[in-house]
Design an enzyme around this catalytic site. Structure first.
Site, PDB file in Angstrom:
ATOM      1  N   ALA A  29       0.209  -1.341   0.435  1.00  0.00           N
ATOM      2  CA  ALA A  29      -0.520  -0.023  -0.019  1.00  0.00           C
ATOM      3  C   ALA A  29       1.147   1.237   0.235  1.00  0.00           C
ATOM      4  O   ALA A  29       0.989   2.073   0.709  1.00  0.00           O
ATOM      5  CB  ALA A  29      -1.273  -0.128   1.052  1.00  0.00           C
ATOM      6  N   LEU A  30       1.540   1.941  -0.902  1.00  0.00           N
ATOM      7  CA  LEU A  30       2.449   2.222  -1.482  1.00  0.00           C
ATOM      8  C   LEU A  30       2.177   3.791  -1.127  1.00  0.00           C
ATOM      9  O   LEU A  30       1.394   3.907  -2.079  1.00  0.00           O
ATOM     10  CB  LEU A  30       4.141   2.139  -1.944  1.00  0.00           C
ATOM     11  CG  LEU A  30       4.226   0.449  -1.478  1.00  0.00           C
ATOM     12  CD1 LEU A  30       5.967   0.342  -2.544  1.00  0.00           C
ATOM     13  CD2 LEU A  30       5.009   0.125  -0.566  1.00  0.00           C
ATOM     14  N   HIS A  31       2.716   4.558  -0.609  1.00  0.00           N
ATOM     15  CA  HIS A  31       2.802   5.967  -0.894  1.00  0.00           C
ATOM     16  C   HIS A  31       3.677   6.990  -0.691  1.00  0.00           C
ATOM     17  O   HIS A  31       4.675   6.372  -0.622  1.00  0.00           O
ATOM     18  CB  HIS A  31       1.568   6.966   0.181  1.00  0.00           C
ATOM     19  CG  HIS A  31       1.853   5.716   1.827  1.00  0.00           C
ATOM     20  ND1 HIS A  31       3.316   6.381   2.477  1.00  0.00           N
ATOM     21  CD2 HIS A  31       1.142   5.393   2.425  1.00  0.00           C
ATOM     22  CE1 HIS A  31       2.805   6.466   4.185  1.00  0.00           C
ATOM     23  NE2 HIS A  31       2.292   4.981   3.958  1.00  0.00           N
ATOM     24  N   GLY A  33       4.845   8.928   1.479  1.00  0.00           N
ATOM     25  CA  GLY A  33       5.913   8.175   2.549  1.00  0.00           C
ATOM     26  C   GLY A  33       7.358   7.250   1.595  1.00  0.00           C
ATOM     27  O   GLY A  33       8.587   6.819   2.328  1.00  0.00           O
ATOM     28  N   HIS A  34       6.454   6.042   1.358  1.00  0.00           N
ATOM     29  CA  HIS A  34       7.676   4.867   1.386  1.00  0.00           C
ATOM     30  C   HIS A  34       8.123   5.554  -0.058  1.00  0.00           C
ATOM     31  O   HIS A  34       9.372   5.456  -0.035  1.00  0.00           O
ATOM     32  CB  HIS A  34       6.624   3.725   0.491  1.00  0.00           C
ATOM     33  CG  HIS A  34       5.482   2.912   1.738  1.00  0.00           C
ATOM     34  ND1 HIS A  34       4.564   3.364   1.600  1.00  0.00           N
ATOM     35  CD2 HIS A  34       5.934   2.558   2.375  1.00  0.00           C
ATOM     36  CE1 HIS A  34       3.769   2.462   2.569  1.00  0.00           C
ATOM     37  NE2 HIS A  34       4.816   2.070   3.115  1.00  0.00           N
ATOM     38  N   LYS A 146       8.264   7.733  11.834  1.00  0.00           N
ATOM     39  CA  LYS A 146       6.259   7.549  11.870  1.00  0.00           C
ATOM     40  C   LYS A 146       6.291   6.826  12.632  1.00  0.00           C
ATOM     41  O   LYS A 146       5.349   7.049  14.403  1.00  0.00           O
ATOM     42  CB  LYS A 146       5.482   7.977  10.900  1.00  0.00           C
ATOM     43  CG  LYS A 146       4.581   7.798  11.477  1.00  0.00           C
ATOM     44  CD  LYS A 146       3.309   7.782  10.098  1.00  0.00           C
ATOM     45  CE  LYS A 146       2.946   6.662  10.031  1.00  0.00           C
ATOM     46  NZ  LYS A 146       1.943   6.094  11.264  1.00  0.00           N
ATOM     47  N   GLN A 150       9.027   1.670  16.773  1.00  0.00           N
ATOM     48  CA  GLN A 150       9.029   0.514  16.323  1.00  0.00           C
ATOM     49  C   GLN A 150      11.082   0.675  15.979  1.00  0.00           C
ATOM     50  O   GLN A 150      11.680  -0.357  16.043  1.00  0.00           O
ATOM     51  CB  GLN A 150       8.576   0.272  15.024  1.00  0.00           C
ATOM     52  CG  GLN A 150       9.305  -0.823  13.996  1.00  0.00           C
ATOM     53  CD  GLN A 150       7.810  -0.703  12.576  1.00  0.00           C
ATOM     54  OE1 GLN A 150       7.123  -1.607  12.737  1.00  0.00           O
ATOM     55  NE2 GLN A 150       8.618  -0.118  11.531  1.00  0.00           N
ATOM     56  N   SER A 182      -0.091   7.227   5.950  1.00  0.00           N
ATOM     57  CA  SER A 182      -0.099   6.797   6.445  1.00  0.00           C
ATOM     58  C   SER A 182      -1.160   5.290   5.624  1.00  0.00           C
ATOM     59  O   SER A 182      -1.896   5.587   5.108  1.00  0.00           O
ATOM     60  CB  SER A 182      -1.143   6.132   7.253  1.00  0.00           C
ATOM     61  OG  SER A 182      -1.382   5.118   8.370  1.00  0.00           O
TER      62      SER A 182
END
Ligand code: PAF
Length: 275
Positions: A29-31, A33-34, A146, A150, A182
């Site tokens: 679900a790349l956006h 940010g990726h 973000k 993690q 996200s």
């Protein structure tokens, strides 16, 4: 899609400074940010592998594993446009044979903040990330800030288990109105999205201040003014340990928030410099 590192042809072109191989672990679900993670990876290494794997181990029994967005064809186009060398997209059966016994424990740090609300989540993240490191053997791995806890826990795992990989943290990418990008934003209705903006507004309100108590108070006031937001936590923590900082804390701290808007759980954070 190429699934094996051997197809990369490493050695054909020596990296000009930096390391040879960078991994960008994702759940697809790349956006945008990726894309920023991939670009950072390309700056750091001659070859970039993106992994796409919705990791069942990091979802709780009542969480969104089955409905998590899966957009593989669009993800491949993003990877191609960004010049990714290899997309590694294993199946859940490949990653987790039924007789699997051993995983990574995130320890005490994995049971605070996000870990308190998502028991076992950080164990699941560290287990899959270690497996991806072993399978891909990157010199560098890039993760978004973000997911701050993690990222901190992956750094701890690398230090505690002496893993031969450098971890790079990438700044959060935001919409012009402040919403942190996200994959889960696509669950939000227009009304939900307007409510979700309270997260970044709260962080901005806290960022203007320097004393921990005031920071917490100002950020909380913004969140409490949004009645349809269900707050999981608002914390001001040490970036390395995720322990809450005291009133006399000096140095960096992370102001982190998690809240639910309808059925969608969102997280966000900002790093502050306190004197
Ligand atoms: O941040 C994510 O998308 C995931 O937690 C990660 C690091 C790919 C592990 O599944």
């Amino acid at each position: 899609m190429i699934k094996a590192r051997a197809t990369l042809g490493i050695g054909a072109g020596a990296p000009s400074g930096g390391s040879a191989l960078a991994l960008v672990p994702t759940m697809g679900a790349l956006h945008e940010g990726h894309r920023s993670l991939i670009r950072l990876a390309r700056e750091r290494a001659a070859h970039v592998v993106v992994s796409i794997f919705v990791n069942p181990l990091q979802f709780g029994p009542t969480e969104d594993y089955s409905r998590y967005p899966r957009t593989f064809d669009a993800d491949l186009e993003v990877c191609q446009a960004e010049g990714v060398d290899v997309v590694f997209a294993p199946s859940a059966e490949d990653m987790y044979p039924p007789d699997r016994q051993v995983g990574v424990s995130a320890g005490e740090m994995g049971s605070v903040v996000e870990g308190e609300f998502r028991p076992g989540h950080l164990d699941g993240v560290l287990t899959v990330v270690l497996k991806l490191f072993n399978l891909v053997q990157p010199d560098v791995a890039v993760f978004g800030q973000k997911d701050a806890q993690q990222l901190a826990m992956i750094r701890r795992m690398v230090a505690d288990l002496n893993l031969p990989v450098s971890i790079v943290g990438a700044p959060t990418v935001r919409e012009p109105d402040g919403l942190a990008l996200s994959s889960r934003n696509r669950y939000l209705s227009p009304d939900d999205r307007a409510v979700a903006l309270a997260l970044s507004r709260a962080l901005t309100a806290g960022s203007a201040l320097r004393a921990p108590a005031e920071i917490r108070r100002a950020a909380l006031a913004v969140l409490e003014a949004e009645p349809s937001l269900a707050l999981d936590y608002l914390v001001l923590v040490d970036p390395a340990t995720f322990a809450e900082v005291g009133d006399d804390h000096a140095g960096e701290a992370i102001l982190a928030v998690a809240a639910r808007v309808g059925a969608t759980r969102l997280i966000d954070n900002v790093t502050l410099s306190l004197h």
